[in-house]
Write a protein that holds these residues in place. Structure first.
Motif, PDB file in Angstrom:
ATOM      1  N   ASN A 247       0.842  -1.204   0.000  1.00 58.00           N
ATOM      2  CA  ASN A 247       0.000   0.000   0.000  1.00 58.00           C
ATOM      3  C   ASN A 247       0.875   1.252   0.000  1.00 58.00           C
ATOM      4  N   GLY A 248       1.951   1.225   0.783  1.00 57.83           N
ATOM      5  CA  GLY A 248       2.881   2.354   0.818  1.00 57.83           C
ATOM      6  C   GLY A 248       3.524   2.584  -0.529  1.00 57.83           C
ATOM      7  N   SER A 249       3.892   1.497  -1.203  1.00 56.26           N
ATOM      8  CA  SER A 249       4.498   1.599  -2.528  1.00 56.26           C
ATOM      9  C   SER A 249       3.535   2.219  -3.536  1.00 56.26           C
ATOM     10  N   GLN A 250       2.259   1.830  -3.472  1.00 53.22           N
ATOM     11  CA  GLN A 250       1.257   2.387  -4.384  1.00 53.22           C
ATOM     12  C   GLN A 250       1.074   3.886  -4.154  1.00 53.22           C
ATOM     13  N   LEU A 251       0.996   4.270  -2.886  1.00 55.26           N
ATOM     14  CA  LEU A 251       0.835   5.692  -2.558  1.00 55.26           C
ATOM     15  C   LEU A 251       2.030   6.498  -3.058  1.00 55.26           C
ATOM     16  N   PHE A 252       3.215   5.938  -2.861  1.00 58.85           N
ATOM     17  CA  PHE A 252       4.445   6.629  -3.272  1.00 58.85           C
ATOM     18  C   PHE A 252       4.510   6.807  -4.782  1.00 58.85           C
ATOM     19  N   LEU A 253       4.293   5.721  -5.525  1.00 62.79           N
ATOM     20  CA  LEU A 253       4.432   5.780  -6.986  1.00 62.79           C
ATOM     21  C   LEU A 253       3.314   6.571  -7.659  1.00 62.79           C
ATOM     22  N   ALA A 254       2.211   6.771  -6.958  1.00 59.53           N
ATOM     23  CA  ALA A 254       1.126   7.590  -7.518  1.00 59.53           C
ATOM     24  C   ALA A 254       1.599   9.021  -7.770  1.00 59.53           C
ATOM     25  N   GLU A 255       2.666   9.430  -7.077  1.00 59.20           N
ATOM     26  CA  GLU A 255       3.215  10.780  -7.249  1.00 59.20           C
ATOM     27  C   GLU A 255       4.182  10.866  -8.424  1.00 59.20           C
ATOM     28  N   PHE A 256       4.494   9.707  -9.045  1.00 60.48           N
ATOM     29  CA  PHE A 256       5.450   9.686 -10.162  1.00 60.48           C
ATOM     30  C   PHE A 256       4.827   8.945 -11.351  1.00 60.48           C
ATOM     31  N   PRO A 257       3.846   9.567 -11.996  1.00 66.72           N
ATOM     32  CA  PRO A 257       3.082   8.882 -13.067  1.00 66.72           C
ATOM     33  C   PRO A 257       3.858   8.654 -14.351  1.00 66.72           C
ATOM     34  N   GLU A 258       5.069   9.234 -14.463  1.00 70.59           N
ATOM     35  CA  GLU A 258       5.770   9.162 -15.747  1.00 70.59           C
ATOM     36  C   GLU A 258       6.526   7.848 -15.961  1.00 70.59           C
ATOM     37  N   ILE A 259       6.530   6.926 -14.990  1.00 70.28           N
ATOM     38  CA  ILE A 259       7.287   5.682 -15.152  1.00 70.28           C
ATOM     39  C   ILE A 259       6.608   4.768 -16.172  1.00 70.28           C
ATOM     40  N   LEU A 260       7.412   3.893 -16.763  1.00 66.44           N
ATOM     41  CA  LEU A 260       6.976   3.103 -17.926  1.00 66.44           C
ATOM     42  C   LEU A 260       5.898   2.084 -17.581  1.00 66.44           C
ATOM     43  N   GLU A 261       6.125   1.275 -16.539  1.00 66.80           N
ATOM     44  CA  GLU A 261       5.170   0.230 -16.159  1.00 66.80           C
ATOM     45  C   GLU A 261       4.878   0.328 -14.658  1.00 66.80           C
ATOM     46  N   PRO A 262       4.007   1.234 -14.254  1.00 69.36           N
ATOM     47  CA  PRO A 262       3.756   1.480 -12.833  1.00 69.36           C
ATOM     48  C   PRO A 262       3.308   0.254 -12.045  1.00 69.36           C
ATOM     49  N   GLU A 263       2.524  -0.633 -12.669  1.00 68.28           N
ATOM     50  CA  GLU A 263       2.039  -1.809 -11.934  1.00 68.28           C
ATOM     51  C   GLU A 263       3.183  -2.731 -11.531  1.00 68.28           C
ATOM     52  N   ASN A 264       4.134  -2.941 -12.435  1.00 70.63           N
ATOM     53  CA  ASN A 264       5.290  -3.774 -12.113  1.00 70.63           C
ATOM     54  C   ASN A 264       6.207  -3.093 -11.101  1.00 70.63           C
ATOM     55  N   GLU A 265       6.377  -1.787 -11.244  1.00 68.97           N
ATOM     56  CA  GLU A 265       7.265  -1.060 -10.326  1.00 68.97           C
ATOM     57  C   GLU A 265       6.694  -1.004  -8.911  1.00 68.97           C
ATOM     58  N   GLN A 266       5.372  -1.119  -8.768  1.00 68.33           N
ATOM     59  CA  GLN A 266       4.783  -1.151  -7.426  1.00 68.33           C
ATOM     60  C   GLN A 266       5.353  -2.317  -6.612  1.00 68.33           C
ATOM     61  N   PHE A 267       5.563  -3.441  -7.274  1.00 69.67           N
ATOM     62  CA  PHE A 267       6.118  -4.602  -6.577  1.00 69.67           C
ATOM     63  C   PHE A 267       7.595  -4.384  -6.257  1.00 69.67           C
ATOM     64  N   TYR A 268       8.311  -3.783  -7.202  1.00 67.23           N
ATOM     65  CA  TYR A 268       9.744  -3.549  -6.956  1.00 67.23           C
ATOM     66  C   TYR A 268       9.941  -2.559  -5.814  1.00 67.23           C
ATOM     67  N   PHE A 269       9.137  -1.509  -5.774  1.00 70.72           N
ATOM     68  CA  PHE A 269       9.278  -0.532  -4.692  1.00 70.72           C
ATOM     69  C   PHE A 269       8.783  -1.092  -3.356  1.00 70.72           C
ATOM     70  N   THR A 270       7.880  -2.060  -3.406  1.00 74.44           N
ATOM     71  CA  THR A 270       7.503  -2.762  -2.169  1.00 74.44           C
ATOM     72  C   THR A 270       8.729  -3.480  -1.600  1.00 74.44           C
ATOM     73  N   LEU A 271       9.507  -4.104  -2.490  1.00 70.38           N
ATOM     74  CA  LEU A 271      10.749  -4.756  -2.061  1.00 70.38           C
ATOM     75  C   LEU A 271      11.688  -3.748  -1.402  1.00 70.38           C
ATOM     76  N   ILE A 272      11.847  -2.594  -2.034  1.00 74.26           N
ATOM     77  CA  ILE A 272      12.730  -1.559  -1.497  1.00 74.26           C
ATOM     78  C   ILE A 272      12.257  -1.150  -0.101  1.00 74.26           C
ATOM     79  N   PHE A 273      10.962  -0.928   0.030  1.00 78.87           N
ATOM     80  CA  PHE A 273      10.406  -0.553   1.335  1.00 78.87           C
ATOM     81  C   PHE A 273      10.729  -1.624   2.373  1.00 78.87           C
ATOM     82  N   MET A 274      10.564  -2.888   1.998  1.00 83.87           N
ATOM     83  CA  MET A 274      10.726  -3.984   2.959  1.00 83.87           C
ATOM     84  C   MET A 274      12.163  -4.169   3.409  1.00 83.87           C
ATOM     85  N   THR A 275      13.133  -3.740   2.600  1.00 78.98           N
ATOM     86  CA  THR A 275      14.534  -3.905   2.998  1.00 78.98           C
ATOM     87  C   THR A 275      14.939  -2.962   4.117  1.00 78.98           C
ATOM     88  N   ILE A 276      14.109  -1.951   4.400  1.00 80.89           N
ATOM     89  CA  ILE A 276      14.449  -1.016   5.488  1.00 80.89           C
ATOM     90  C   ILE A 276      13.313  -0.871   6.496  1.00 80.89           C
TER      91      ILE A 276
END
Length: 683
Positions: A247-276
Motif C-alpha cells: 500500500n505504501g508503494s502504491q501511494l508513493f508511486l502515484a506521485e510519479f506517473p511518468e514511469i513506464l510500467e507502474p504496476e510492475n514497479e509497485q512490486f519492486y518498490f515494495t521490495l525496497i520498502f521492505m529492505t528497510i
C-alpha cells in the motif's frame, strides 16, 4: 548543510520575490526554520562571494546563482574542493549511465567528473572488468552512446551496491545529487517527502540507518523506470501484495506517473520498502518470519547452551530485524556493515554460533547468509546475553544511549556500556528525534555514536569499542562522574610520569615510546579479556570416557556427567536437572549428527565451569526415540551465559566439518579424541 527542502525554491523563476509565508508553503518548513535557513543560505553566498539574498518590501529575492551553485551552497563547499576516489568515479560513471536519457559519450563523463580523458578511459576499462563478474556489460554504439546491458534485476542491484558505498562520503553524496540535479532540481526532495508520507500513511516503521542510501536508490530507479522496467514472478508478486508496504508503494508511486510500467514497479518498490522496514507483528503476511525467528532463538539456545529469560522481548527484537534482512538477502540488496570485521574479531565465538543458528533462515531463503547480515544478528544476540547479566548495583547516574545504526548496534552498545559502568542506569534511544522528545531532567549524560548539539555531557563512542577505547572511556567517565573504581592512567600520562626519570636512547622519541606502549597495552588488555577456556582445555583426558555398556538415555547422561561430579564441578542435583530438562522439553539437547549436549542452569548445581564427554559403542536413543540416535554425549556445566562460548564455537566447527566429525565418531581412545578436538580448534 542547507535543508534539502529549500531546493524547491531553485526550481522557480529567478528575480521573483517571495514572502516568508510563501516560502513556508513552497518548502513545507515552519516560518522559524525558513528564517534560519535563509540566514544560513546568505552566509554561504557571502562566504563564496556570490550575490546575496535581497529583501525588498517584505519580499525575498534570490539570484540565479542560488540555482546554479546549489550544490556548493547545500554542502558549504566549492566544487573545486570535491575530489572523487577511483571507486566513486567508476560508481558515478555507472549511475550516470543507469539513468541516462541522452546519448552519453566520454566527453559527458569527463565534464561530470572533472577529470581527464585518459582517466575516464582507464575507469571505463576497470569498470567493464568488474561488471563482467556481475554479468553486466557497459556497451557503446555511435547511435546510442554508452548504455548498460544485462538482466534488469542485476543492473539495479549493482546500482544499489554502488549507492550504498558512495553515499557515506561527502564527495560521493555530492556526485549522487549532481547526477539527479542534471535531470530535475527537486527529484530528491520529492522522493524524500513522498516517501515519508507513504511510510506514515502505511504505518510502517523504518530503520533510520538505511534511509539515506534508500532515498538515493529510489530516486535513481525512478529515473531509470521511465525507460526500463523490471518484472517479478507471479509467486513473488502474490507474497508482496499481501504486505502493508505494498500500500505504501502504491501511494508513493502515484506521485510519479511518468514511469513506464507502474504496476510492475509497485512490486519492486515494495521490495525496497521492505529492505528497510522493521517487522510489524500485525502484518499477518509476515507470520512465517515470526516462526523463523522463534526457530533461530531455539537453535541459538541449543548450540550455545543458554536460556534467554526475556524470550518474548528477544523474539520481537529478532523479528523486527529479521524482516528487512529476509528481503535484503532473498533479493540481493547489499548491506554495507562497516562493523563486520570488528564483530568477527571481538565476538569470534558468538559469530560462529550465530552463523549456524541462522540455519532456519538459510533454509527459508535457499542461500547462504552473508557475513554482513550474520554480524548484525551476532550483536543482537550479544546484546541480549549482556543484558541478562545480574548486576547488583546502586544507580547513581542516568544515561541515554544513542546509536542510529539500528537496533542491533544499539543493543550491543548499551550492553557494553552496562558492563563498563555498572553504577549507571542506561536507557536506549535509536534516533535523534526520540532524543529530542525526552526531557533533559530524565538523564544526566549521553553516550552517542554520532555528534550531537546538546548542553548535557556527551561521550562519543563506537558501537563496538576496541580494548584501548574502552580503557580510555572508563578513565574519562570515572574522572567526570567520580564513579568508584581504579582509574587506569592514559598512555600520555604514563609517558609524562616516566620521562623525568629516564634517559632516552639515541633514535628513541616520545612518539616512538607512545606507539610501543600503545601496542603493548592493547596486547595486554586483549589477553586479560580473553579468559574463556578452549574446548581442549575443558575436555582433558580425565573428562573423556568411552564405554561398550548398553545404556538407556538417562543412564548415559548420568554416566557422561560422572567426571564432572568426581572433580567437584557439579552436584548430584545437576545431573538430575539435566535429565529432567529432557523430560520437560524434549530432545532439545540433540544438536545434530549423533551428538547430544546435556546441560541445565548454573543454579541447578554448578560449582565450576566444566565439560565431560562420553562416547558409547551402543547407540542411545534420546527419550527412546530412534530419530534421536546419540553416539557422543558432551555434558556442559556452565557458570554463566558466556564463559563456555569459545569451547562450544570450536565444537560447532568440528560438527560442521564432515571429515572431522567422521573421525570423531570413529575414534576409539581418549588420545585420538583429544587430538581431534585440538585440530578442530584450529579450523
Amino acid at each position: 548543510m542547507i535543508d534539502y527542502r529549500m531546493s524547491y525554491l531553485i526550481n522557480r523563476p529567478d528575480k521573483v520575490g517571495y514572502t516568508i509565508q510563501e516560502i513556508n508553503e513552497i518548502t513545507g518548513l515552519s516560518p522559524e526554520t525558513v528564517i534560519d535557513q535563509l540566514g544560513k543560505l546568505n552566509e554561504q553566498l557571502q562566504q563564496f562571494s556570490y550575490e546575496p539574498i535581497s529583501w525588498e518590501k517584505d519580499r525575498i529575492y534570490f539570484s540565479k546563482q542560488v540555482a546554479d551553485k546549489w550544490l556548493e551552497l547545500h554542502f558549504g563547499k566549492l566544487e573545486t574542493e570535491i575530489v572523487y576516489s577511483e571507486y566513486e568515479r567508476q560508481a558515478l560513471l555507472y549511475l550516470l549511465t543507469f539513468i541516462a536519457e541522452e546519448d552519453l559519450s566520454v566527453y559527458h563523463y569527463q565534464e561530470f567528473l572533472q577529470v581527464s580523458k585518459n582517466t575516464i578511459l582507464a575507469d571505463i576499462k576497470k569498470l567493464r572488468k568488474q561488471l563482467t563478474k556481475q554479468k553486466i556489460s557497459l556497451d557503446y554504439s555511435r547511435k546510442s552512446g554508452f548504455y548498460l546491458s544485462g538482466c534488469e534485476e542485476d543492473i539495479r542491484i549493482q546500482a544499489h551496491q554502488m549507492i550504498a558505498k558512495v553515499v557515506s562520503s561527502v564527495s560521493g553524496k555530492w556526485g549522487l545529487k549532481k547526477g539527479l540535479i542534471k535531470y530535475s532540481k527537486t527529484v530528491e526532495a520529492d522522493v524524500r517527502s513522498y516517501f515519508f508520507e507513504a511510510i506514515k500513511a502505511s504505518e510502517l516503521v523504518i530503520v533510520p540507518s538505511r534511509i539515506e542510501e534508500t532515498i538515493y536508490f529510489m530516486a535513481y530507479v525512478l529515473r531509470r523506470a521511465k525507460t526500463c522496467s523490471f518484472r517479478l514472478d507471479t509467486q513473488a508478486k502474490d507474497t508482496l501484495k499481501e504486505l502493508n508496504a505494498f500500500n505504501g508503494s502504491q501511494l508513493f508511486l502515484a506521485e510519479f506517473p511518468e514511469i513506464l510500467e507502474p504496476e510492475n514497479e509497485q512490486f519492486y518498490f515494495t521490495l525496497i520498502f521492505m529492505t528497510i522496514t522493521q517487522g510489524e507483528i500485525r502484518d499477518t503476511a509476515l507470520e512465517f518470519l515470526l516462526e523463523c525467528a522463534s526457530q533461530i532463538i531455539h537453535e541459538m539456545e541449543r548450540l550455545a547452551a543458554i536460556e534467554f529469560k526475556a524470550y518474548r522481548k528477544l523474539l520481537l527484537d529478532l523479528f523486527y530485524h529479521l524482516v528487512p534482512a529476509f528481503f535484503r538477502i532473498k533479493y540481493r540488496f547489499s548491506l554495507a556493515n562497516v562493523l563486520t570485521e570488528e564483530i568477527k574479531e571481538q565476538y569470534v565465538e558468538l559469530f560462529a554460533l550465530t552463523k549456524i543458528a541462522l540455519h532456519p533462515l538459510e533454509m527459508l531463503i535457499g542461500q547462504a547468509i552473508p557475513d554482513e547480515e550474520v554480524g548484525y544478528f551476532t550483536i543482537l544476540f550479544g546484546g541480549e546475553i549482556g543484558n541478562q547479566r545480574e548486576l547488583n548495583r546502586v544507580i547513581r547516574y542516568k544515561a541515554l544511549v544513542l546509536c542510529p545504526s539500528g537496533i542491533s548496534s544499539s543493543l550491543i552498545m548499551q550492553s557494553e556500556l552496562k558492563e563498563l559502568f555498572p553504577t549507571i542506569d542506561f536507557s536506549l534511544t535509536t534516533t535523534v528525534d526520540q532524543l529530542e522528545s525526552i526531557s533533559e531532567s530524565e538523564y544526566d549524560v549521553i553516550f552517542s555514536s554520532v555528534p550531537l548539539n546538546t548542553l548535557k555531557k556527551i561521550y562519543l563512542v563506537n558501537p563496538i569499542m576496541s580494548q584501548l577505547e574502552k580503557n580510555n572511556l572508563i578513565r574519562c567517565v570515572q574522572e567526570d562522574l567520580l564513579i568508584p573504581g581504579i582509574v587506569v592512567p592514559s598512555i600520555d600520562e604514563i609517558i609524562e610520569i616516566l620521562l623525568p626519570y629516564i634517559e632516552l636512547k639515541k633514535g628513541v622519541t616520545k612518539e616512538k615510546m607512545y606507539r610501543i606502549l600503545n601496542r603493548k597495552m592493547i596486547k595486554k588488555l586483549k589477553a586479560k579479556e580473553d579468559e574463556k577456556p578452549m574446548l581442549s582445555e575443558l575436555l582433558t583426558i580425565d573428562m573423556i570416557q568411552l564405554t561398550d555398556k548398553k545404556l538407556n538415555w538417562e543412564e548415559a547422561i548420568a554416566y557422561a556427567a560422572q567426571p564432572l561430579k568426581t572433580h567437584g564441578k557439579i552436584t548430584e542435583d545437576y545431573i538430575e536437572a539435566m535429565i529432567q530438562k529432557v523430560k520437560d522439553y524434549g530432545a532439545f539437547i540433540h544438536i545434530g549428527k549423533g551428538i547430544a549436549l546435556p546441560h541445565a542452569r548454573p543454579e541447578d548445581g554448578v560449582k565450576q565451569l566444566g565439560m565431560s564427554l562420553l562416547k558409547v559403542e551402543e547407540p542411545v536413543f534420546l527419550l527412546d526415540d530412534p530419530k534421536h540416535e546419540i553416539a557422543i554425549f558432551i555434558c556442559l556445566a556452565a557458570i554463566d551465559n558466556e564463559m563456555h562460548l569459545k569451547a562450544l564455537a570450536s565444537l560447532t566447527k568440528i560438527l560442521s566439518n564432515k571429515e572431522n566429525l567422521e573421525k570423531l565418531l570413529a575414534a576409539n581412545d581418549q588420545e585420538t579424541i583429544i587430538q581431534l578436538l585440538k585440530e578442530g580448534e584450529s579450523l
